[in-house]
Write an enzyme that holds these catalytic residues in place. Structure first.
Site, PDB file in Angstrom:
ATOM      1  N   ARG A  75       8.898   8.467   9.100  1.00 15.10           N
ATOM      2  CA  ARG A  75       8.899   9.089   8.552  1.00 15.10           C
ATOM      3  C   ARG A  75       8.253  10.681   9.256  1.00 15.10           C
ATOM      4  O   ARG A  75       7.797  10.253   9.660  1.00 15.10           O
ATOM      5  CB  ARG A  75       8.691   8.190   7.370  1.00 15.10           C
ATOM      6  CG  ARG A  75       8.950   7.401   6.669  1.00 15.10           C
ATOM      7  CD  ARG A  75       8.836   6.781   5.271  1.00 15.10           C
ATOM      8  NE  ARG A  75       7.500   6.003   5.739  1.00 15.10           N
ATOM      9  CZ  ARG A  75       6.530   5.457   4.767  1.00 15.10           C
ATOM     10  NH1 ARG A  75       7.033   5.447   3.478  1.00 15.10           N
ATOM     11  NH2 ARG A  75       5.263   4.686   5.228  1.00 15.10           N
ATOM     12  N   LYS A  83       1.706   9.219   6.499  1.00  9.04           N
ATOM     13  CA  LYS A  83       0.933   7.912   7.120  1.00  9.04           C
ATOM     14  C   LYS A  83      -0.562   8.826   7.035  1.00  9.04           C
ATOM     15  O   LYS A  83      -0.982  10.041   7.268  1.00  9.04           O
ATOM     16  CB  LYS A  83       1.202   7.158   7.577  1.00  9.04           C
ATOM     17  CG  LYS A  83       2.383   6.356   8.226  1.00  9.04           C
ATOM     18  CD  LYS A  83       2.453   5.454   7.041  1.00  9.04           C
ATOM     19  CE  LYS A  83       1.554   4.363   6.533  1.00  9.04           C
ATOM     20  NZ  LYS A  83       1.641   3.463   5.711  1.00  9.04           N
ATOM     21  N   TYR A 120      -0.320  10.401   2.323  1.00 13.21           N
ATOM     22  CA  TYR A 120      -0.469   8.366   1.685  1.00 13.21           C
ATOM     23  C   TYR A 120      -2.349   8.416   2.396  1.00 13.21           C
ATOM     24  O   TYR A 120      -2.109   9.202   3.600  1.00 13.21           O
ATOM     25  CB  TYR A 120       0.040   7.535   1.593  1.00 13.21           C
ATOM     26  CG  TYR A 120       1.145   7.233   1.623  1.00 13.21           C
ATOM     27  CD1 TYR A 120       1.254   6.928  -0.079  1.00 13.21           C
ATOM     28  CD2 TYR A 120       2.685   6.794   2.267  1.00 13.21           C
ATOM     29  CE1 TYR A 120       2.656   7.156  -0.742  1.00 13.21           C
ATOM     30  CE2 TYR A 120       3.570   7.156   0.864  1.00 13.21           C
ATOM     31  CZ  TYR A 120       3.700   7.094  -0.095  1.00 13.21           C
ATOM     32  OH  TYR A 120       4.504   6.395  -1.067  1.00 13.21           O
ATOM     33  N   HIS A 143      -4.814   5.841   0.765  1.00  9.18           N
ATOM     34  CA  HIS A 143      -5.587   4.344   0.968  1.00  9.18           C
ATOM     35  C   HIS A 143      -6.539   3.861   1.347  1.00  9.18           C
ATOM     36  O   HIS A 143      -7.228   3.081   2.059  1.00  9.18           O
ATOM     37  CB  HIS A 143      -3.711   3.354   1.712  1.00  9.18           C
ATOM     38  CG  HIS A 143      -3.232   3.297   0.231  1.00  9.18           C
ATOM     39  ND1 HIS A 143      -2.898   2.334   0.162  1.00  9.18           N
ATOM     40  CD2 HIS A 143      -1.531   3.423   1.145  1.00  9.18           C
ATOM     41  CE1 HIS A 143      -1.467   2.949  -0.645  1.00  9.18           C
ATOM     42  NE2 HIS A 143      -0.982   3.919   0.511  1.00  9.18           N
ATOM     43  N   GLU A 161      -0.757   8.089  -3.343  1.00  8.38           N
ATOM     44  CA  GLU A 161      -0.471   6.884  -4.067  1.00  8.38           C
ATOM     45  C   GLU A 161      -1.359   6.858  -5.269  1.00  8.38           C
ATOM     46  O   GLU A 161      -1.638   5.640  -6.627  1.00  8.38           O
ATOM     47  CB  GLU A 161      -0.999   5.586  -3.156  1.00  8.38           C
ATOM     48  CG  GLU A 161      -3.197   5.555  -2.609  1.00  8.38           C
ATOM     49  CD  GLU A 161      -3.066   6.204  -1.838  1.00  8.38           C
ATOM     50  OE1 GLU A 161      -2.470   7.030  -0.992  1.00  8.38           O
ATOM     51  OE2 GLU A 161      -4.052   6.197  -1.525  1.00  8.38           O
ATOM     52  N   ASP A 193       2.437  -7.284   1.235  1.00  6.17           N
ATOM     53  CA  ASP A 193       1.702  -5.806   0.994  1.00  6.17           C
ATOM     54  C   ASP A 193      -0.062  -6.358   0.495  1.00  6.17           C
ATOM     55  O   ASP A 193      -0.841  -5.795   0.597  1.00  6.17           O
ATOM     56  CB  ASP A 193       2.196  -4.430   1.441  1.00  6.17           C
ATOM     57  CG  ASP A 193       2.675  -4.033  -0.271  1.00  6.17           C
ATOM     58  OD1 ASP A 193       3.011  -5.054  -0.195  1.00  6.17           O
ATOM     59  OD2 ASP A 193       2.386  -3.428  -0.460  1.00  6.17           O
TER      60      ASP A 193
HETATM   61  N1  LIG Z   1       7.001  -5.081   1.499  1.00  2.00           N
HETATM   62  C1  LIG Z   1       7.003  -3.932   1.887  1.00  2.00           C
HETATM   63  O1  LIG Z   1       7.397  -2.775   2.700  1.00  2.00           O
HETATM   64  C2  LIG Z   1       6.566  -3.367   0.533  1.00  2.00           C
HETATM   65  C3  LIG Z   1       7.182  -2.010  -0.032  1.00  2.00           C
HETATM   66  C4  LIG Z   1       6.702  -1.671  -1.181  1.00  2.00           C
HETATM   67  C5  LIG Z   1       6.568  -1.926  -2.443  1.00  2.00           C
HETATM   68  N2  LIG Z   1       5.780  -3.695  -1.763  1.00  2.00           N
HETATM   69  C6  LIG Z   1       4.895  -4.444  -2.929  1.00  2.00           C
HETATM   70  O2  LIG Z   1       5.798  -5.116  -3.532  1.00  2.00           O
HETATM   71  C7  LIG Z   1       4.958  -5.498  -4.680  1.00  2.00           C
HETATM   72  C8  LIG Z   1       5.865  -4.950  -6.003  1.00  2.00           C
HETATM   73  O3  LIG Z   1       5.934  -3.579  -5.887  1.00  2.00           O
HETATM   74  P1  LIG Z   1       6.545  -3.088  -7.615  1.00  2.00           P
HETATM   75  O4  LIG Z   1       6.268  -1.576  -7.055  1.00  2.00           O
HETATM   76  O5  LIG Z   1       8.344  -3.792  -8.164  1.00  2.00           O
HETATM   77  O6  LIG Z   1       5.400  -3.330  -8.781  1.00  2.00           O
HETATM   78  P2  LIG Z   1       5.232  -3.488 -10.211  1.00  2.00           P
HETATM   79  O7  LIG Z   1       4.699  -3.322 -11.169  1.00  2.00           O
HETATM   80  O8  LIG Z   1       6.918  -2.520 -11.015  1.00  2.00           O
HETATM   81  O9  LIG Z   1       6.361  -5.360 -10.436  1.00  2.00           O
HETATM   82  C9  LIG Z   1       6.325  -6.705 -10.875  1.00  2.00           C
HETATM   83  C10 LIG Z   1       6.437  -7.090 -11.321  1.00  2.00           C
HETATM   84  O10 LIG Z   1       5.453  -8.503 -11.036  1.00  2.00           O
HETATM   85  C11 LIG Z   1       5.204  -9.520 -12.714  1.00  2.00           C
HETATM   86  N3  LIG Z   1       4.603 -10.144 -12.176  1.00  2.00           N
HETATM   87  C12 LIG Z   1       3.307 -10.069 -12.041  1.00  2.00           C
HETATM   88  N4  LIG Z   1       3.280 -11.994 -12.166  1.00  2.00           N
HETATM   89  C13 LIG Z   1       4.095 -12.667 -12.224  1.00  2.00           C
HETATM   90  C14 LIG Z   1       4.703 -13.825 -12.217  1.00  2.00           C
HETATM   91  N5  LIG Z   1       3.436 -14.561 -11.975  1.00  2.00           N
HETATM   92  N6  LIG Z   1       5.690 -14.428 -12.022  1.00  2.00           N
HETATM   93  C15 LIG Z   1       6.571 -13.586 -12.081  1.00  2.00           C
HETATM   94  N7  LIG Z   1       6.098 -12.001 -12.013  1.00  2.00           N
HETATM   95  C16 LIG Z   1       5.416 -11.597 -11.829  1.00  2.00           C
HETATM   96  C17 LIG Z   1       5.032  -8.470 -13.298  1.00  2.00           C
HETATM   97  O11 LIG Z   1       5.414  -8.274 -14.946  1.00  2.00           O
HETATM   98  C18 LIG Z   1       5.974  -6.661 -13.101  1.00  2.00           C
HETATM   99  O12 LIG Z   1       6.862  -6.875 -13.562  1.00  2.00           O
HETATM  100  C19 LIG Z   1       3.753  -5.237  -4.797  1.00  2.00           C
HETATM  101  O13 LIG Z   1       2.633  -5.772  -3.980  1.00  2.00           O
HETATM  102  C20 LIG Z   1       3.980  -3.584  -3.893  1.00  2.00           C
HETATM  103  O14 LIG Z   1       2.801  -3.643  -3.227  1.00  2.00           O
HETATM  104  C21 LIG Z   1       6.043  -3.691  -0.507  1.00  2.00           C
END
Ligand SMILES: NC(=O)c1ccc[n+]([C@@H]2O[C@H](COP(=O)([O-])OP(=O)(O)OC[C@H]3O[C@@H](n4cnc5c(N)ncnc54)[C@H](O)[C@@H]3O)[C@@H](O)[C@H]2O)c1
Length: 371
Positions: free
Chosen positions: A15, A75, A94, A96, A118, A270
């Site tokens: 990016r 980054k 970003y 962190h 962030e 993550d």
């Molecule tokens: N791997 C990647 O490249 C990447 C990229 C972006 C985001 N992420 C990660 O994805 C994850 C989700 O991000 P998001 O933006 O959707 O967060 P978000 O806060 O929008 O959504 C999280 C949801 O999880 C729910 N939740 C909490 N505990 C729960 C349970 N026990 N059962 C079911 N649902 C539950 C919450 O109520 C909420 O609706 C984060 O860890 C974020 O860091 C990873």
């Protein structure tokens, strides 16, 4: 103001902080934009593309760090980049910092004014500069899962949408936030049989209203979750408990209840992952198999679609970059308390409480810095 962007040097980061269109926007507001030669190649933007939009190409990152009042990146600055930061300069990217004592020490030492994507907030306590990456990862999770379901990739050989006369695949999305919503949208679009599990009644209600009969919503109790996971061809892990490691919602024991060749995509990797058997993988080798279940656990999913991700990121970072360039950082932060929440380090002081507490610095509130 002279604003610059550099080629990202972190491993496999394609990016770029400013697209050619963002450069044009800044130039149209009377700012000078310096771009390191080749900075946009990862998204298919050539030096000539930047020049056409009014930017100036410079040979090296050193030129950008030496010559620009604000550096816009993606980054966190790597060690070599941090050595080029200087007092009075604005770094917008970003960061962190909380888990990164070395970077924090270097930023403090440099005297730079560091604004972290962030921690910039939005109305209702959202984190709008993180949201587009969750949207990208959510949407990607279904195409990654669909590919992993193919026989050649170790999956059980199921086409998510089915065909006329053959049932579609079953998708269970755990967590109905930004990632989960976007995953569900893609899965529904493919014609899959989709269930979204969440523990928040408000989230479930919102999803119910949006998807109507096209996706099922289900309270994420232990029993419901176990049943949905056992039935699914593809499970998307999309939970987040802010500030905490992801809960391990799918245990190793539960893998034994699943169909052989079913796929788990752990987007929450993550934050440590929400499946007990997850460990972080890379785009070079995205999947592994445990007890016959395919796991996809790439920690930087948006990196694979660098062009879409860059444009999505620029859409939310550019308005603040413009405000900073137009008004100067101090006036811009004074005018916008959400942007002010992005200030992490200024002139040797840590101005973000969680970072100061975590790493043992004195905390200086942003309000004190702004006067
Ligand atoms: N791997 C990647 O490249 C990447 C990229 C972006 C985001 N992420 C990660 O994805 C994850 C989700 O991000 P998001 O933006 O959707 O967060 P978000 O806060 O929008 O959504 C999280 C949801 O999880 C729910 N939740 C909490 N505990 C729960 C349970 N026990 N059962 C079911 N649902 C539950 C919450 O109520 C909420 O609706 C984060 O860890 C974020 O860091 C990873």
């Amino acid at each position: 103001m002279r604003v610059g962007t550099v080629r990202e040097i972190k491993n496999h980061e394609y990016r770029v902080g400013l697209t050619p269109e963002s450069a044009r926007e800044l130039a149209a507001h009377g700012h000078e934009v310096w771009v390191e030669s080749g900075a946009g190649l990862g998204i298919g933007a050539s030096d000539a593309d930047y020049v056409r939009q009014g930017a100036t190409i410079v040979a090296t990152a050193k030129d950008v760090f030496e010559g620009c009042e604000m550096v816009v990146k993606v980054k966190e600055p790597q060690a070599g980049e941090r050595a080029m930061l200087r007092e009075g300069q604005i770094l917008y990217t970003y960061l962190h910092l909380a888990p990164d004592p070395e970077q924090t020490a270097d930023l403090v030492k440099s005297g730079v004014t560091a604004i972290a994507y962030e921690t910039v907030t939005g109305p209702g306590g959202q984190l709008p500069l993180l949201k587009p990456m969750s949207q990208v990862a959510g949407r990607m999770s279904i195409q990654a899962g669909a590919t992993a379901l193919e026989k050649a990739h170790g999956g059980r050989g199921v086409l998510l949408g089915g065909v006329p006369g053959v049932m579609p695949g079953k998708v269970a999305v755990i967590g109905g936030g930004v990632v989960g919503f976007n995953a569900a949208q893609m899965a529904v679009g493919l014609g899959a049989d989709v269930t979204i599990l969440d523990r928040s009644p408000d989230v479930l209600e919102r999803l119910g209203i949006h998807f109507e009969a096209r996706a099922k919503t289900r309270f994420s109790s232990t029993a419901n979750l176990a049943e949905s996971v056992a039935e699914a061809d593809l499970v998307i892990g999309a939970v987040l408990i802010p500030g905490a490691a992801a809960p391990k919602l799918v245990t190793r024991e539960m893998l034994g209840t699943m169909k052989p060749g079913a796929v788990l995509v752990d987007v929450a990797i993550d934050q440590g992952g929400c499946f007990e058997t997850s460990h972080a993988t890379t785009h070079a080798e995205p999947t592994f198999v445990v007890d016959g279940i395919v796991h996809y656990c790439v920690a930087n999913m948006p990196g694979a679609v660098a062009r879409t991700s860059t444009y999505a990121l620029n859409n939310v970072t550019l308005p603040h970059a413009l405000a900073i360039a137009n008004l100067g950082w101090k006036a811009a932060l004074k005018a916008d308390p959400h942007l002010a929440n992005g200030l992490n380090v200024h002139a040797g002081k840590v101005t973000f409480e969680a970072v100061a507490t975590e790493l043992g610095y004195d905390y200086v509130p942003v309000s004190e810095v702004l006067g």
